[in-house]
Design a protein around this motif. Structure first.
Motif, PDB file in Angstrom:
ATOM      1  N   ARG A 202       0.771  -1.243   0.000  1.00 42.16           N
ATOM      2  CA  ARG A 202       0.000   0.000   0.000  1.00 42.16           C
ATOM      3  C   ARG A 202       0.808   1.303   0.000  1.00 42.16           C
ATOM      4  NH1 ARG A 202      -5.021  -1.814   3.891  1.00 42.16           N
ATOM      5  NH2 ARG A 202      -6.524  -2.135   2.214  1.00 42.16           N
ATOM      6  N   HIS A 256     -13.342  -7.613  -0.041  1.00 46.57           N
ATOM      7  CA  HIS A 256     -12.934  -6.217  -0.200  1.00 46.57           C
ATOM      8  C   HIS A 256     -13.731  -5.468  -1.258  1.00 46.57           C
ATOM      9  CE1 HIS A 256      -9.166  -5.887   2.247  1.00 46.57           C
ATOM     10  NE2 HIS A 256      -9.332  -7.192   2.254  1.00 46.57           N
ATOM     11  N   ILE A 257     -14.096  -6.144  -2.316  1.00 45.80           N
ATOM     12  CA  ILE A 257     -14.733  -5.444  -3.448  1.00 45.80           C
ATOM     13  C   ILE A 257     -16.244  -5.665  -3.433  1.00 45.80           C
ATOM     14  CG2 ILE A 257     -14.675  -5.056  -5.939  1.00 45.80           C
ATOM     15  CD1 ILE A 257     -11.877  -6.295  -6.000  1.00 45.80           C
TER      16      ILE A 257
ATOM     17  N   PRO B  68      -7.215  12.517  -2.098  1.00 47.39           N
ATOM     18  CA  PRO B  68      -7.151  11.073  -1.802  1.00 47.39           C
ATOM     19  C   PRO B  68      -7.231  10.751  -0.305  1.00 47.39           C
ATOM     20  CG  PRO B  68      -5.409  11.705  -3.335  1.00 47.39           C
ATOM     21  CD  PRO B  68      -6.032  12.968  -2.853  1.00 47.39           C
ATOM     22  N   ILE B  71     -11.110  10.792   3.618  1.00 47.74           N
ATOM     23  CA  ILE B  71     -11.863   9.574   3.913  1.00 47.74           C
ATOM     24  C   ILE B  71     -12.824   9.880   5.058  1.00 47.74           C
ATOM     25  CG2 ILE B  71     -11.686   7.177   4.716  1.00 47.74           C
ATOM     26  CD1 ILE B  71     -10.361   7.521   2.006  1.00 47.74           C
ATOM     27  N   LYS B 189     -14.356  10.539   0.000  1.00 42.76           N
ATOM     28  CA  LYS B 189     -14.823   9.197  -0.316  1.00 42.76           C
ATOM     29  C   LYS B 189     -15.535   8.715   0.944  1.00 42.76           C
ATOM     30  CE  LYS B 189     -12.740   5.584  -3.185  1.00 42.76           C
ATOM     31  NZ  LYS B 189     -11.471   5.147  -3.795  1.00 42.76           N
ATOM     32  N   PHE B 191     -17.402   5.931   3.317  1.00 43.79           N
ATOM     33  CA  PHE B 191     -17.424   4.500   3.623  1.00 43.79           C
ATOM     34  C   PHE B 191     -18.413   4.217   4.739  1.00 43.79           C
ATOM     35  CE2 PHE B 191     -13.336   5.062   1.646  1.00 43.79           C
ATOM     36  CZ  PHE B 191     -13.014   3.850   1.062  1.00 43.79           C
ATOM     37  N   GLU B 214     -17.774  -1.813  -2.612  1.00 45.67           N
ATOM     38  CA  GLU B 214     -16.362  -1.807  -2.236  1.00 45.67           C
ATOM     39  C   GLU B 214     -16.056  -0.767  -1.166  1.00 45.67           C
ATOM     40  OE1 GLU B 214     -17.622  -1.221  -5.259  1.00 45.67           O
ATOM     41  OE2 GLU B 214     -16.549   0.351  -6.345  1.00 45.67           O
ATOM     42  N   GLN B 215     -17.031   0.082  -0.806  1.00 50.02           N
ATOM     43  CA  GLN B 215     -16.828   1.040   0.265  1.00 50.02           C
ATOM     44  C   GLN B 215     -17.695   0.701   1.491  1.00 50.02           C
ATOM     45  OE1 GLN B 215     -15.911   4.108  -3.216  1.00 50.02           O
ATOM     46  NE2 GLN B 215     -16.897   5.108  -1.486  1.00 50.02           N
ATOM     47  N   ASN B 254      -8.481  -0.246   8.720  1.00 48.30           N
ATOM     48  CA  ASN B 254      -7.116  -0.460   8.221  1.00 48.30           C
ATOM     49  C   ASN B 254      -7.082  -1.543   7.153  1.00 48.30           C
ATOM     50  OD1 ASN B 254      -4.188   0.029   8.468  1.00 48.30           O
ATOM     51  ND2 ASN B 254      -4.173  -2.120   9.112  1.00 48.30           N
ATOM     52  N   HIS B 256      -9.595  -2.632   5.127  1.00 46.26           N
ATOM     53  CA  HIS B 256     -10.332  -2.347   3.891  1.00 46.26           C
ATOM     54  C   HIS B 256      -9.935  -1.024   3.233  1.00 46.26           C
ATOM     55  CE1 HIS B 256     -13.581  -5.469   3.756  1.00 46.26           C
ATOM     56  NE2 HIS B 256     -13.145  -5.643   4.986  1.00 46.26           N
ATOM     57  N   ILE B 257      -9.609  -0.041   4.027  1.00 50.01           N
ATOM     58  CA  ILE B 257      -9.359   1.294   3.474  1.00 50.01           C
ATOM     59  C   ILE B 257      -7.853   1.576   3.412  1.00 50.01           C
ATOM     60  CG2 ILE B 257      -9.949   3.739   3.606  1.00 50.01           C
ATOM     61  CD1 ILE B 257     -12.370   3.000   5.332  1.00 50.01           C
ATOM     62  N   GLY B 258      -7.138   1.195   4.468  1.00 46.08           N
ATOM     63  CA  GLY B 258      -5.687   1.393   4.453  1.00 46.08           C
ATOM     64  C   GLY B 258      -5.263   2.838   4.653  1.00 46.08           C
ATOM     65  N   ARG B 259      -6.190   3.682   5.026  1.00 43.40           N
ATOM     66  CA  ARG B 259      -5.871   5.062   5.394  1.00 43.40           C
ATOM     67  C   ARG B 259      -6.680   5.396   6.634  1.00 43.40           C
ATOM     68  NH1 ARG B 259      -4.291   7.774   0.116  1.00 43.40           N
ATOM     69  NH2 ARG B 259      -5.646   6.925  -1.480  1.00 43.40           N
ATOM     70  N   ARG B 260      -6.186   6.354   7.384  1.00 39.75           N
ATOM     71  CA  ARG B 260      -6.907   6.800   8.557  1.00 39.75           C
ATOM     72  C   ARG B 260      -7.929   7.852   8.124  1.00 39.75           C
ATOM     73  NH1 ARG B 260      -3.084   7.301  13.878  1.00 39.75           N
ATOM     74  NH2 ARG B 260      -4.730   7.974  15.289  1.00 39.75           N
TER      75      ARG B 260
END
Lengths: 339, 339
Positions: A202, A256-257, B68, B71, B189, B191, B214-215, B254, B256-260
């Motif tokens: 990532r 995930h998707i 990007p 979130i 985005k 979620f 996917e979200q 973490n 599914h999204i990989g960002r805080r």
């Protein structure tokens, strides 16, 4: 003018000369208008991609797919970047063992760590999947997710491929970068679905592939939420959470998707279930492709007997399922941007 | 003109009259230009949202966040739609037990199934988490993901809320729909991060909330890839894979999204770790909000003692963390679209 600039200019001149000589005049207008896949040879493989995209995106086409359903999934190792002479993440793990070894004097006498420190590839291979897991746990767990991101990012910036002497992030396949961009320009959402570690990928997939973290699916270890000195963190635990390989890939895609892809790209037997899940549907055009590593001169040549990225069952299944084998040698004009 | 049309016209006339009477003249131009949050009272809570979005999206702002990284995560039950008198998914499970009971004569004498068939809420409550899990496994596993999607979709289309006598998908909070759209219009985005079942939500989150599958992050059971009559399928197994609640929410984010996230919205103690993970950062403006159910007249009033969506620790933690409590009674002009 320094030598790098001179070199660049010479390469550019040579490329221009080569292009003008090699291309029939009739194809020049297409290039001028922007061939979306300039690194792909104008042959059946490239045509299969163009035909598929036209069929699923053209209004009124019997195979039309709405934009939200245009999901394309890509394996990473061996499909988007080089996986020889070993998976990049394994190179990372081995270097981490060496870097951490003075904090672990016991590793000198303990397999599989001893094998790593002795550069004894045979002993390492003998330790098998169990040994590999021990290496992953020792190097990928025991820190926060933020710390691991820093470690992995720092490593990927400085590590060099043993043969090409370049950063691994330059060893991505130029034709696949073009394919990713072409699909996105046609309304596709592109995902990585890799057996590799999700948090290893990532930090760099967005700048390198244009794929944001939330569109990366991969293997993972467990994490635990806790307060550390009054700050929340996710702690990486030495336990597998999910293996996103083989039959795990459709599971990871679903998790995930939550939609079934309409196009999938892989290169090894670990990708076959993903291609089955994508293409074996009743009605509707689907695209399954396998990158075949048959170019020893420009990259590596391997399939049935490779330790990494073995393609054996796939060579049998591909023609039965209507999947296209991409010949790196014949279908790709160039493999890496720097070539 | 039929009665529905007459009714609609009357409502419209009343609404227009009420608006003109209640609003100071100065706010009319803002509405004319398109107030992004028309169902929110013009008070501090609404202002907190507008101020936050301005701070993180205005170029040159010290709190600017790139697109990007924008979130925003939303709990579902009690935050986006009604969770009383019980979670919608539990209502689904109870109805499924009844629908399947003639295939399971043994349920007549076996808890927690007996309690469901007897409508014995007390006995059901006594069966606790273990009983609940048994109900989920009996009703949510043992079929393919495609079959489950059909079952859940069909149910949600026909089921009615016991108090409001409307489809559950009409019991979504209009102010939150406006907030989702407003954030998306500003580059966020959005979620869902819910303790509910991921595959129970995904069939309808896109049409109802504008949030694609996917979200959606949620709790899940294990699935297994297999060939069934020559077709690939994912089989739903009677085993928990992940509980996306409480400390599980940052883990799910973490994974599914990989960002805080930079903004998070919840309503119960199960959302607090998500809000901590979102807002407890050094530097940078963040937004954490909790919907407080204090409107018995238009919806339900509950917090500390509720079986579903209990908000106890959150009432203590919110002021310490700088989180805003959204009063449904005071901050929302209307709750549901039909009101």
């Amino acid at each position: 003018m320094n030598s790098t600039l001179i070199h660049r200019r010479a390469v550019l001149t040579a490329l221009l000369a080569a292009s003008a000589a090699a291309l029939p005049l009739s194809s020049l207008p297409a290039l001028a208008q922007g061939d979306p896949l300039p690194s792909w040879t104008d042959d059946q493989t490239k045509q299969a991609i163009l035909t598929f995209v036209d069929a699923v995106t053209r209004e009124g086409s019997p195979d039309f797919v709405s934009v939200p359903q245009r999901i394309a999934t890509f394996d990473n190792d061996g499909t988007l970047w080089c996986e020889q002479p070993m998976y990049v993440q394994l190179a990372f793990a081995l270097e981490r063992v060496k870097a951490l070894s003075n904090q672990h004097p016991e590793w000198k006498d303990k397999q599989p760590f001893k094998a790593v420190l002795d550069n004894d590839i045979e002993a390492l291979a003998k330790s098998g999947m169990k040994g590999l897991m021990e290496l992953i746990m020792a190097t990928h767990a025991g820190m926060s997710t933020a710390e691991f991101e820093t470690i992995a990012s720092d490593w990927i910036k400085t590590a060099r491929h043993p043969k090409f002497k370049r950063p691994y992030t330059e060893l991505v396949y130029q034709p696949m970068l073009e394919l990713l961009a072409y699909l996105r320009a046609n309304g596709f959402k592109t995902f990585i679905v890799s057996g590799g570690g999700i948090e290893f990928m990532r930090p760099w997939t967005e700048p390198v592939y244009g794929i944001p973290p939330e569109q990366v699916v991969g293997s993972s270890i467990k994490t635990e939420y806790k307060m550390q000195n009054g700050q929340p963190e996710l702690s990486r635990l030495p336990a597998i959470s999910f293996i996103d390989d083989g039959p795990g890939k459709p599971v990871g895609i679903n998790s995930h998707i939550g939609r079934r892809p309409v196009a999938a790209f892989g290169n090894s037997d670990g990708d076959l279930e993903m291609l089955e899940w994508t293409t074996m549907v009743s009605g509707g055009k689907r695209l399954g492709m396998l990158v075949h590593h048959d170019d020893a001169a420009r990259e590596y040549a391997y399939d049935r007997k490779s330790h990494f990225g073995k393609l054996d069952r796939g060579l049998v299944e591909a023609p039965q399922r209507g999947w296209t084998l991409i010949s790196m040698k014949d279908d790709w004009k160039r493999i890496f941007k720097f070539q």
